[in-house]
Design a protein around this motif. Sequence first.
Motif, PDB file in Angstrom:
ATOM      1  N   TRP A  15      14.223  -0.238 -11.179  1.00  0.00           N
ATOM      2  CA  TRP A  15      14.634   1.173 -11.156  1.00  0.00           C
ATOM      3  C   TRP A  15      14.539   1.889 -12.500  1.00  0.00           C
ATOM      4  CZ3 TRP A  15      14.267   3.271  -6.751  1.00  0.00           C
ATOM      5  CH2 TRP A  15      14.551   2.548  -5.580  1.00  0.00           C
ATOM      6  N   ASP A  25      11.788   4.232 -13.028  1.00  0.00           N
ATOM      7  CA  ASP A  25      11.894   5.530 -12.359  1.00  0.00           C
ATOM      8  C   ASP A  25      12.989   6.395 -12.972  1.00  0.00           C
ATOM      9  OD1 ASP A  25       9.984   5.110  -9.994  1.00  0.00           O
ATOM     10  OD2 ASP A  25      11.277   3.351  -9.881  1.00  0.00           O
ATOM     11  N   ALA A  32      15.486   4.747  -3.014  1.00  0.00           N
ATOM     12  CA  ALA A  32      14.803   5.751  -3.835  1.00  0.00           C
ATOM     13  C   ALA A  32      15.153   7.164  -3.379  1.00  0.00           C
ATOM     14  CB  ALA A  32      13.297   5.532  -3.777  1.00  0.00           C
ATOM     15  N   ARG A  81      16.943   9.943  -5.606  1.00  0.00           N
ATOM     16  CA  ARG A  81      16.341  11.267  -5.758  1.00  0.00           C
ATOM     17  C   ARG A  81      17.346  12.367  -5.428  1.00  0.00           C
ATOM     18  NH1 ARG A  81      11.045  13.005  -2.355  1.00  0.00           N
ATOM     19  NH2 ARG A  81      12.602  13.179  -0.687  1.00  0.00           N
ATOM     20  N   TYR A 132      17.375  11.759  -9.781  1.00  0.00           N
ATOM     21  CA  TYR A 132      16.369  10.903 -10.397  1.00  0.00           C
ATOM     22  C   TYR A 132      15.003  11.151  -9.762  1.00  0.00           C
ATOM     23  CZ  TYR A 132      20.335   8.445 -12.426  1.00  0.00           C
ATOM     24  OH  TYR A 132      21.478   8.140 -13.125  1.00  0.00           O
ATOM     25  N   ARG A 133      13.959  10.979 -10.553  1.00  0.00           N
ATOM     26  CA  ARG A 133      12.603  11.276 -10.095  1.00  0.00           C
ATOM     27  C   ARG A 133      11.966   9.983  -9.554  1.00  0.00           C
ATOM     28  NH1 ARG A 133       9.624  15.062 -14.451  1.00  0.00           N
ATOM     29  NH2 ARG A 133       8.211  15.227 -12.658  1.00  0.00           N
ATOM     30  N   THR A 134      12.135   9.771  -8.284  1.00  0.00           N
ATOM     31  CA  THR A 134      11.681   8.525  -7.660  1.00  0.00           C
ATOM     32  C   THR A 134      10.575   8.746  -6.633  1.00  0.00           C
ATOM     33  OG1 THR A 134      13.458   8.719  -6.020  1.00  0.00           O
ATOM     34  CG2 THR A 134      13.935   7.405  -7.991  1.00  0.00           C
ATOM     35  N   LYS A 176       8.021   5.896  -6.314  1.00  0.00           N
ATOM     36  CA  LYS A 176       8.540   4.713  -5.615  1.00  0.00           C
ATOM     37  C   LYS A 176       8.543   4.951  -4.106  1.00  0.00           C
ATOM     38  CE  LYS A 176      10.999   1.858  -7.535  1.00  0.00           C
ATOM     39  NZ  LYS A 176      10.652   0.662  -8.346  1.00  0.00           N
TER      40      LYS A 176
END
Length: 201
Positions: free
Chosen positions: A32, A35, A149, A153, A157-159, A162
């Motif tokens: 993680w 990401d 993910a 997000r 968070y920029r996932t 993933k």
Amino acid sequence: MPEHAPTDAETAATAALLFEAGALRNQPRTGWPYDGVPLSATETVAEHSHRTTVIGVALAAMEGADPARTALLCTLHDLHETRIGDQTPVTRRYVTTADPRKVTADQVADAHPAVGNAVTAAIEEFEAGETLEARCARDADKLDCLYRALEYRAIGYRTDGKIERCHAALKTASARSLANAATAMEPAQWQRTSPGAPAGH
């Protein structure tokens, strides 16, 4: 009656295996941070294995596979990570780690033979990926990653990468449909759609 009465040594080794399994509570999922998710905020391998098992049961039911067998494969699929850690696709480009089947064989070598056989057979089936149950379990592994993910997000968070990679790796039609459904909703939507939920909340 069991065919083989365990010796004291086999019972002790089996108990040690169960303590080892508990160590997955403290083993972080290490991919993680790529990401942008801090390692301190990531899930553990045990947490991942739990929802993977629930997903596996759902996938097996949808695909006409054996849910109980699929659940077993999901529950045990990362047991070897107590000894070699959680290897990411990036680390596997550069570091050669032991085959999970070899690690598992070492883990259960001195346990009750029936325990050893059950665990090693499950890992062999998962790694081979040839049965419908194994395909469901392997998809469940990827689908849990996709769901996590999406949850990350939702909190900033920029996932997206993933999510796309996990989606592309899915093999069964049911897994793809569950991935599509998940990406079309908010992760917390279950709180608002449960039977009996107050209207407007």
